[in-house]
Design a protein around this motif. Structure first.
Motif, PDB file in Angstrom:
ATOM      1  N   PHE A 147       0.834  -1.200   0.000  1.00  0.00           N
ATOM      2  CA  PHE A 147       0.000   0.000   0.000  1.00  0.00           C
ATOM      3  C   PHE A 147       0.868   1.248   0.000  1.00  0.00           C
ATOM      4  O   PHE A 147       1.849   1.348   0.735  1.00  0.00           O
ATOM      5  CB  PHE A 147      -0.934  -0.025   1.210  1.00  0.00           C
ATOM      6  N   LYS A 148       0.476   2.186  -0.840  1.00  0.00           N
ATOM      7  CA  LYS A 148       1.222   3.424  -0.979  1.00  0.00           C
ATOM      8  C   LYS A 148       0.744   4.444   0.057  1.00  0.00           C
ATOM      9  O   LYS A 148      -0.435   4.775   0.106  1.00  0.00           O
ATOM     10  CB  LYS A 148       1.026   4.002  -2.392  1.00  0.00           C
ATOM     11  N   GLY A 149       1.677   4.939   0.879  1.00  0.00           N
ATOM     12  CA  GLY A 149       1.330   5.956   1.864  1.00  0.00           C
ATOM     13  C   GLY A 149       0.799   5.350   3.136  1.00  0.00           C
ATOM     14  O   GLY A 149       0.714   4.136   3.310  1.00  0.00           O
ATOM     15  N   GLU A 330      -4.494   3.492  -7.493  1.00  0.00           N
ATOM     16  CA  GLU A 330      -3.357   4.393  -7.245  1.00  0.00           C
ATOM     17  C   GLU A 330      -2.650   4.071  -5.935  1.00  0.00           C
ATOM     18  O   GLU A 330      -1.473   4.405  -5.757  1.00  0.00           O
ATOM     19  CB  GLU A 330      -3.862   5.836  -7.226  1.00  0.00           C
ATOM     20  N   TYR A 331      -3.331   3.388  -5.035  1.00  0.00           N
ATOM     21  CA  TYR A 331      -2.792   3.192  -3.694  1.00  0.00           C
ATOM     22  C   TYR A 331      -2.493   1.739  -3.337  1.00  0.00           C
ATOM     23  O   TYR A 331      -1.896   1.459  -2.298  1.00  0.00           O
ATOM     24  CB  TYR A 331      -3.781   3.747  -2.654  1.00  0.00           C
ATOM     25  N   ILE A 332      -2.934   0.809  -4.185  1.00  0.00           N
ATOM     26  CA  ILE A 332      -2.729  -0.608  -3.917  1.00  0.00           C
ATOM     27  C   ILE A 332      -1.908  -1.229  -5.040  1.00  0.00           C
ATOM     28  O   ILE A 332      -2.204  -1.040  -6.219  1.00  0.00           O
ATOM     29  CB  ILE A 332      -4.072  -1.358  -3.798  1.00  0.00           C
ATOM     30  N   PHE A 333      -0.852  -1.951  -4.667  1.00  0.00           N
ATOM     31  CA  PHE A 333       0.001  -2.606  -5.638  1.00  0.00           C
ATOM     32  C   PHE A 333      -0.086  -4.118  -5.454  1.00  0.00           C
ATOM     33  O   PHE A 333       0.063  -4.623  -4.337  1.00  0.00           O
ATOM     34  CB  PHE A 333       1.446  -2.131  -5.486  1.00  0.00           C
ATOM     35  N   GLU A 334      -0.317  -4.812  -6.537  1.00  0.00           N
ATOM     36  CA  GLU A 334      -0.479  -6.264  -6.502  1.00  0.00           C
ATOM     37  C   GLU A 334       0.674  -6.945  -7.228  1.00  0.00           C
ATOM     38  O   GLU A 334       1.062  -6.529  -8.310  1.00  0.00           O
ATOM     39  CB  GLU A 334      -1.810  -6.651  -7.146  1.00  0.00           C
ATOM     40  N   ARG A 335       1.192  -7.999  -6.616  1.00  0.00           N
ATOM     41  CA  ARG A 335       2.203  -8.804  -7.291  1.00  0.00           C
ATOM     42  C   ARG A 335       1.923 -10.272  -7.010  1.00  0.00           C
ATOM     43  O   ARG A 335       1.405 -10.614  -5.952  1.00  0.00           O
ATOM     44  CB  ARG A 335       3.611  -8.417  -6.841  1.00  0.00           C
ATOM     45  N   ILE A 336       2.252 -11.129  -7.964  1.00  0.00           N
ATOM     46  CA  ILE A 336       2.016 -12.563  -7.829  1.00  0.00           C
ATOM     47  C   ILE A 336       3.266 -13.225  -7.267  1.00  0.00           C
ATOM     48  O   ILE A 336       4.376 -12.976  -7.728  1.00  0.00           O
ATOM     49  CB  ILE A 336       1.666 -13.194  -9.185  1.00  0.00           C
TER      50      ILE A 336
END
Length: 337
Positions: A147-149, A330-336
């Motif tokens: 999560f960004k921020g 814009e605020y959540i980043f997903e990676r596998i």
């Protein structure tokens, strides 16, 4: 009326609906290029309540099928049904369909189970997210989120009472908790719903003016947000002059509305009050048949319209997870992993 594009071997699958449901079934059998069919060949599908597509009849690539599905959703009101025998959510292509909001996907292999899923697809509500998501298969790669921020504020307000604002806010908070976020729900209105919930849901624990349940910290605006959260969801209740300023200070602004004439009037008034902001409009209880025209009517600068699926459970964050992902991209980043 149902239009069924089918391979020759599956041509009779939907026939039982004529007797069981009284649905007229028109069939096109053979092989098709769906993208060409949707965009070029069929000028008007609006008189069909359902369009069913047998994937084994298509000659398109998966990318072309997805382009056709997206075009179909933007052009027609009919409910799209996909026959994907033997597939499930672990199949990457089925996952893409679900991410695009296509839940009426028939995946069974036995004839009675196939018929049961067809009946669900043509029911009033159709299939939902839970009907197609059966859980991860063994060995399946799962996403991780960051999560960004810190303490990103999400303000949610309804244009009228009983429009689904609190359900939306709690569903969103529970979705965030389900992907590992530290999340707080703040009751920033005078409804006092939080006081009643522990009497109904036994697992709720009240500690220091905070109720903890399923990974979410619930508190009132009076107690203040004392938690160190990744994201905080503020439920402002009905939008009014008193909470308008606070809503404007939110990083993400969500407005809940409906399609009845008085609800639309209130929605337009709310949009005018928030015209300098980027807002997400969530509309609930909207039949599929009316979504495209309504979305076109609401094409207002700096606003994005989302149609929520029916979610009677306050703590179910999965039903509309595609909406939450879009709004918070814009605020959540997903990676596998």
């Amino acid at each position: 009326m149902l239009l069924y594009m089918t391979s020759n071997q599956n041509v009779g699958l939907f026939d039982f609906l004529v007797k069981k449901q009284g649905i007229i079934v028109k069939k096109l059998s053979g092989e098709f290029y769906l993208k060409k069919f949707v965009i070029n060949d069929m000028r008007n599908l609006s008189h069909y309540s359902f369009v069913a597509i047998d994937l084994s009849a298509l000659k398109d690539t998966e990318d072309e099928i997805m382009e056709a599905v997206i075009a179909f959703k933007s052009m027609y009101y009919s409910r799209l049904i996909i026959f994907a025998e033997g597939m499930n959510y672990s199949n990457p292509f089925v996952s893409r369909l679900v991410e695009e909001g296509i839940y009426n996907i028939i995946t069974a292999t036995e004839i009675e189970e196939i018929k049961s899923e067809i009946v669900m697809c043509v029911s009033d509500e159709g299939m939902g997210y839970h009907d197609i998501i059966k859980g991860p298969a063994a060995g399946e790669l799962m996403p991780e989120y960051s999560f960004k921020g810190e303490n990103i504020t999400i303000g949610i307000a309804g244009v009228l009472s009983r429009i689904g604002t609190t359900t939306t806010a709690m569903n969103l908070a529970n979705y965030l908790a389900s992907i590992g976020a530290k999340v707080s729900y703040i009751e920033a209105n005078a409804n006092n719903h939080l006081n009643t919930l522990p009497n109904v849901y036994k697992g709720m624990k009240a500690e220091d003016e905070c109720i903890r349940y399923k990974g979410v910290n619930y508190m009132t605006i009076k107690s203040g947000n004392k938690e160190n959260s990744d994201l905080s969801v503020f439920d402002f209740g009905v939008l009014n002059d008193g909470n308008l300023k606070a809503l404007k200070y939110s990083k993400v602004v969500i407005v809940c509305g409906g399609c009845k004439p008085y609800e639309l009037k209130a929605l337009y008034n709310a949009i005018l009050k928030l015209k300098e902001l980027s807002i997400n409009i969530i509309l609930s209880f909207i039949p599929e048949r009316g979504r495209v025209s309504l979305k076109n009517d609401l094409q207002i600068e700096n606003s994005i319209v989302h149609f929520a699926d029916y979610s009677p459970d306050l703590f179910d964050g999965t039903v509309n997870n595609r909406i939450w992902k879009d709004i918070l991209s814009e605020y959540i980043f997903e990676r596998i992993t």
